[in-house]
Design a protein around this motif. Structure first.
Motif, PDB file in Angstrom:
ATOM      1  N   VAL A  76       0.256  -1.066  -0.240  1.00 53.60           N
ATOM      2  CA  VAL A  76      -0.031  -0.502  -0.005  1.00 53.60           C
ATOM      3  C   VAL A  76       1.228   1.349  -0.111  1.00 53.60           C
ATOM      4  CG1 VAL A  76      -2.083   1.389   1.141  1.00 53.60           C
ATOM      5  CG2 VAL A  76      -1.774  -1.335   1.043  1.00 53.60           C
ATOM      6  N   VAL A  77       1.418   1.149   0.648  1.00 54.31           N
ATOM      7  CA  VAL A  77       2.514   1.917   1.073  1.00 54.31           C
ATOM      8  C   VAL A  77       3.245   2.426  -0.766  1.00 54.31           C
ATOM      9  CG1 VAL A  77       5.157   3.623   2.023  1.00 54.31           C
ATOM     10  CG2 VAL A  77       3.386   2.611   3.623  1.00 54.31           C
ATOM     11  N   ALA A  78       4.191   1.620  -0.787  1.00 57.35           N
ATOM     12  CA  ALA A  78       4.478   1.535  -2.041  1.00 57.35           C
ATOM     13  C   ALA A  78       4.069   2.449  -3.185  1.00 57.35           C
ATOM     14  CB  ALA A  78       5.358   0.311  -2.384  1.00 57.35           C
ATOM     15  N   LEU A  79       2.623   2.216  -3.805  1.00 59.75           N
ATOM     16  CA  LEU A  79       1.463   1.975  -4.135  1.00 59.75           C
ATOM     17  C   LEU A  79       0.876   4.122  -4.453  1.00 59.75           C
ATOM     18  CD1 LEU A  79      -0.586  -0.861  -5.072  1.00 59.75           C
ATOM     19  CD2 LEU A  79       1.305  -0.359  -6.641  1.00 59.75           C
ATOM     20  N   MET A  80       1.399   3.959  -2.855  1.00 56.28           N
ATOM     21  CA  MET A  80       1.462   5.269  -2.967  1.00 56.28           C
ATOM     22  C   MET A  80       2.253   6.516  -2.965  1.00 56.28           C
ATOM     23  SD  MET A  80      -0.826   5.074   1.514  1.00 56.28           S
ATOM     24  CE  MET A  80      -1.071   6.714   1.545  1.00 56.28           C
ATOM     25  N   ALA A 121      10.555   2.721   4.529  1.00 58.96           N
ATOM     26  CA  ALA A 121      10.372   4.214   4.915  1.00 58.96           C
ATOM     27  C   ALA A 121      10.987   4.478   3.846  1.00 58.96           C
ATOM     28  CB  ALA A 121       9.943   4.784   6.159  1.00 58.96           C
ATOM     29  N   GLY A 122      12.569   3.711   4.404  1.00 63.17           N
ATOM     30  CA  GLY A 122      13.438   4.590   3.602  1.00 63.17           C
ATOM     31  C   GLY A 122      13.973   4.852   1.493  1.00 63.17           C
ATOM     32  N   ARG A 123      13.183   3.338   1.551  1.00 65.33           N
ATOM     33  CA  ARG A 123      12.700   2.703  -0.148  1.00 65.33           C
ATOM     34  C   ARG A 123      12.265   3.633  -0.707  1.00 65.33           C
ATOM     35  NH1 ARG A 123      14.180  -1.669  -1.829  1.00 65.33           N
ATOM     36  NH2 ARG A 123      13.636  -2.487  -4.311  1.00 65.33           N
ATOM     37  N   PHE A 124      10.609   4.432   0.304  1.00 61.10           N
ATOM     38  CA  PHE A 124      10.582   4.754  -0.718  1.00 61.10           C
ATOM     39  C   PHE A 124       9.863   6.135   0.122  1.00 61.10           C
ATOM     40  CE2 PHE A 124       8.510   0.395  -1.309  1.00 61.10           C
ATOM     41  CZ  PHE A 124       9.102   0.715  -2.809  1.00 61.10           C
ATOM     42  N   ALA A 125      10.931   7.029   0.929  1.00 57.90           N
ATOM     43  CA  ALA A 125      11.670   8.383   1.383  1.00 57.90           C
ATOM     44  C   ALA A 125       9.784   8.631   1.816  1.00 57.90           C
ATOM     45  CB  ALA A 125      11.420   9.053   0.651  1.00 57.90           C
ATOM     46  N   TYR A 157      12.139  -3.560  10.229  1.00 55.80           N
ATOM     47  CA  TYR A 157      11.581  -3.573   8.287  1.00 55.80           C
ATOM     48  C   TYR A 157      10.931  -2.026   7.901  1.00 55.80           C
ATOM     49  CZ  TYR A 157      12.748  -8.752   9.028  1.00 55.80           C
ATOM     50  OH  TYR A 157      12.989 -10.061   9.759  1.00 55.80           O
ATOM     51  N   ALA A 158      10.007  -1.929   8.690  1.00 60.99           N
ATOM     52  CA  ALA A 158       9.267  -0.786   8.803  1.00 60.99           C
ATOM     53  C   ALA A 158      10.189  -0.031   8.047  1.00 60.99           C
ATOM     54  CB  ALA A 158       7.705  -0.132   9.484  1.00 60.99           C
ATOM     55  N   ARG A 159      10.871   0.899   9.216  1.00 60.76           N
ATOM     56  CA  ARG A 159      12.374   1.556   8.374  1.00 60.76           C
ATOM     57  C   ARG A 159      12.873   1.380   6.801  1.00 60.76           C
ATOM     58  NH1 ARG A 159      13.049   2.059  13.987  1.00 60.76           N
ATOM     59  NH2 ARG A 159      14.383   0.094  14.151  1.00 60.76           N
ATOM     60  N   THR A 168       4.066   8.196   7.138  1.00 59.08           N
ATOM     61  CA  THR A 168       3.843   6.576   7.455  1.00 59.08           C
ATOM     62  C   THR A 168       3.833   6.657   8.957  1.00 59.08           C
ATOM     63  OG1 THR A 168       6.017   5.958   6.871  1.00 59.08           O
ATOM     64  CG2 THR A 168       4.098   5.659   6.002  1.00 59.08           C
ATOM     65  N   CYS A 169       3.572   6.125   9.133  1.00 58.59           N
ATOM     66  CA  CYS A 169       3.673   5.526  11.160  1.00 58.59           C
ATOM     67  C   CYS A 169       3.653   3.988  11.395  1.00 58.59           C
ATOM     68  CB  CYS A 169       2.795   6.106  11.880  1.00 58.59           C
ATOM     69  SG  CYS A 169       0.947   5.391  11.711  1.00 58.59           S
ATOM     70  N   SER A 170       5.066   2.957  12.893  1.00 59.10           N
ATOM     71  CA  SER A 170       4.595   1.922  12.778  1.00 59.10           C
ATOM     72  C   SER A 170       5.019   2.393  14.392  1.00 59.10           C
ATOM     73  CB  SER A 170       5.699   1.573  11.841  1.00 59.10           C
ATOM     74  OG  SER A 170       7.427   1.899  12.633  1.00 59.10           O
ATOM     75  N   ILE A 171       4.588   0.663  15.290  1.00 57.08           N
ATOM     76  CA  ILE A 171       4.589   0.785  16.751  1.00 57.08           C
ATOM     77  C   ILE A 171       6.122  -0.786  16.685  1.00 57.08           C
ATOM     78  CG2 ILE A 171       3.869  -0.260  18.414  1.00 57.08           C
ATOM     79  CD1 ILE A 171       3.032   2.699  18.646  1.00 57.08           C
TER      80      ILE A 171
END
Length: 629
Positions: A274-278, A308-312, A303-305, A288-291
């Motif tokens: 979803v984040v990649a397509l956004m 996040a880095g890959r898609f800035a 993994y979340a970081r 984005t946010c993660s716990i």
């Protein structure tokens, strides 16, 4: 995203007290902090709580049509409202606002019940038609948005987004539904065909209800269903391209908002997709946010970081202790009914974090149900292949005997835990799958119940509804039937209930692009080999995202949100576990053998067995009893 409530007199058009409507909406203020409204007429009253997302100035509800013949209270979002609006404008309809609420009113005027076929979104709404003196209530196809209703002794029907809205009405009789208790212990949630409060119903996903003055309360009518019996044709490359197209369209349609928008990012396949397509579509950094957890075995934040880095993305993360005992009472109260999915606690925490910077958050929910992403789907697929090789008359005795002899070894590595598989193979596919998704099996429940409660249940078994659902599913295979049942029971009863209540508790709108009904319909048509292959679920989706997402994200073991309930019940909650057997509302109910409850608690505390899931279920049931009755 909002909350709705209302009253409709079926028999005669008696006056409706606006104060009653306000009592019902006041019980759900968290669902709409930006405004509230109440509208009444002889025999009907509609209430609304607003969380402003689109058309911030012009979308107040309940909304009347220009000629005041129709009135609507609506919870949710219509993602294709601009296209429907353009179609209606071409037919001569005029609009005073720029949002989706007025589009529903016009669509009803143009197409009647057929308007539901035109709407793509998550919604629960009630529309009063003055001319026909009828109330039209509908719920979205997958059940993202909830809608509860009940008939009162005076012949009026009340409805609300949450059960607490109905409970605020003083005329609602409060008595527990004993079959719902058995359903809850079987599955860990109360499925949509039941309610913890007797006489209360939940409008099923993909259904509508037409209430007409002078007529009895009708049964809901289904307007949509997912069909697993068809098979898409085409090359793997073509079907992969079509899947990616559907996912892109679903994400794009859910990025429309007049308020800050972001996404949950766990670092798993679904949220990362979803984040990649956004990011592919957005001109700004996606929020984005993660716990993260301070226990390495539970933590996915690295993994979340990486994603996040890959898609800035504009990423925010917070590390919390999984020992979130302090918020259990508050979070459990959001569900009204007993709810035993312990991941509600971290889900609430990530919603809290998201709400600090956005009002709308996209999630990755839905892909597992649509594309066979759960480990149980992979196992069931394999078991069904074995079942197809041996007739039931042979399988039952052989595997049943082997399963009875094989030692129970929950502590052992998974390949050595064959007892449950052997016992499952002795049953039909539907019976085996119902047991696999269950929490407390029928035999264990029977041992827990008091003699009087077993008698009152009269042989009722929560699993039977799922088994019947699978046997009647529009499906070609056992995997099809399992996914169908998950979409009808698990998805609305557990996953979507959890996300709706935890997000609404902090006034956050959660959107699920991977539950776009066109994507669901396409996914259901995929050949089994494109859903499960090589011991992997969601095979085609992972293939479609290769190159966009790293392989170690796509193919790492599924984790999910976890809470350490086993440790809790041996530590800070040990006395609470003991109290379940004596002094609790549960113990006073007369439903359970309190000696057996005490044995379950003491065995867990002493470490002789792991009864954490059962103790958690019982504790959540006890809390619901205290709140509701």
């Amino acid at each position: 995203m909002c909350g709705i409530a209302g009253i409709f007199h079926l028999e005669t058009a008696k006056p409706v007290d606006p104060a009653r409507i306000r009592l019902m909406t006041d019980a759900m203020l968290h669902r709409g902090p930006d405004g509230n409204g109440c509208w009444t007429a002889p025999g009907v009253g509609l209430g609304h709580l607003r969380l402003s997302i689109i058309d911030l100035e012009g979308g107040a509800q309940p909304m009347l049509s220009a000629d005041e013949a129709d009135v609507l209270t609506f919870n949710g979002e219509i993602y294709n409202f601009q296209e429907v609006r353009a179609e209606l404008s071409a037919m001569g309809h005029q609009f005073r606002t720029s949002g989706d609420t007025e589009v529903i009113l016009a669509a009803w005027r143009q197409w009647g019940v057929g308007c539901l076929d035109r709407l793509n979104g998550m919604f629960a709404f009630a529309l009063f038609d003055h001319r026909q003196q009828r109330l039209f209530m509908a719920r979205d196809r997958l059940g993202v948005k909830p809608l509860h209703y009940a008939i009162l002794p005076d012949g009026s029907v009340i409805f609300a987004s949450e059960l607490k809205g109905l409970l605020a009405h003083p005329a609602l009789r409060r008595a527990p539904d004993l079959q719902a208790v058995d359903d809850y212990l079987a599955f860990g949630y109360v499925p949509d065909h039941r309610c913890f409060v007797g006489g209360v119903k939940k409008l099923p996903a993909g259904h509508y209800l037409m209430l007409e003055r002078g007529k009895p309360l009708p049964e809901p009518v289904r307007y949509w269903d997912v069909d697993f019996s068809r098979r898409a044709r085409g090359s793997v490359a073509d079907l992969q391209a079509e899947l990616l197209h559907h996912m892109r369209q679903a994400v794009a349609s859910r990025m429309v908002a007049d308020v800050p928008l972001g996404a949950f990012l766990s670092g798993g396949v679904d949220s990362s997709t979803v984040v990649a397509l956004m990011a592919e579509r957005s001109t700004q950094a996606v929020k984005t946010c993660s716990i993260g957890f301070d226990v390495a075995a539970l933590d996915e934040s690295d993994y979340a970081r990486r994603i996040a880095g890959r898609f800035a993305t504009d990423h925010r993360s917070r590390t919390v202790s999984p020992d979130d005992i302090a918020i259990i009472d508050y979070v459990a109260a959001q569900f009204d009914e007993p709810f035993a999915d312990a991941s509600m606690l971290p889900t609430f925490r990530v919603c809290q974090l998201a709400r600090e910077s956005v009002t709308v958050a996209l999630s990755g929910d839905g892909a597992d149900e649509a594309l066979a992403g759960y480990r149980r789907h992979v196992f069931h697929h394999g078991e069904e292949r074995v079942r197809s090789l041996l007739p039931q008359g042979l399988r039952g005795p052989v595997f049943g005997a082997l399963g009875a002899l094989y030692p129970k070894a929950d502590w052992a590595p998974r390949p050595l835990r064959a007892k449950s598989t052997l016992l499952s193979l002795a049953r039909t596919g539907a019976e085996g799958y119902a047991d696999a998704v269950g929490v407390t099996d029928y035999g264990a429940r029977q041992a827990l119940y008091s003699d009087s409660h077993r008698t009152a249940l009269g042989g009722y078994r929560g699993e039977d509804h799922m088994i019947a659902l699978m046997n009647a599913a529009p499906a070609r295979s056992g995997l099809d039937a399992a996914q169908y049942a998950d979409m009808k029971l698990w998805l609305p009863g557990d996953i979507l209930t959890k996300v709706d209540r935890t997000s609404m508790a902090v006034s956050l709108e959660a959107r699920e692009p991977l539950l776009d009904y066109r994507l669901i319909e396409f996914s259901a048509s995929l050949p089994e080999s494109l859903r499960v292959r090589g011991g992997q679920g969601k095979w085609l989706m992972k293939r479609a995202m290769r190159g966009t997402l790293p392989d170690d994200i796509l193919y790492r073991p599924k984790m999910g949100f976890v809470s350490p309930i086993a440790q809790w019940f041996r530590g800070p909650l040990a006395e609470q576990a003991r109290r379940i057997a004596s002094g609790s509302a549960l113990a006073r109910s007369g439903w359970f053998n309190t000696v057996r409850l005490s044995e379950v608690a003491e065995a867990h505390i002493a470490g002789r067995s792991d009864n954490a899931r059962l103790l958690w279920q019982l504790w959540m049931l006890d809390k619901a009893l205290e709140r509701v009755f």
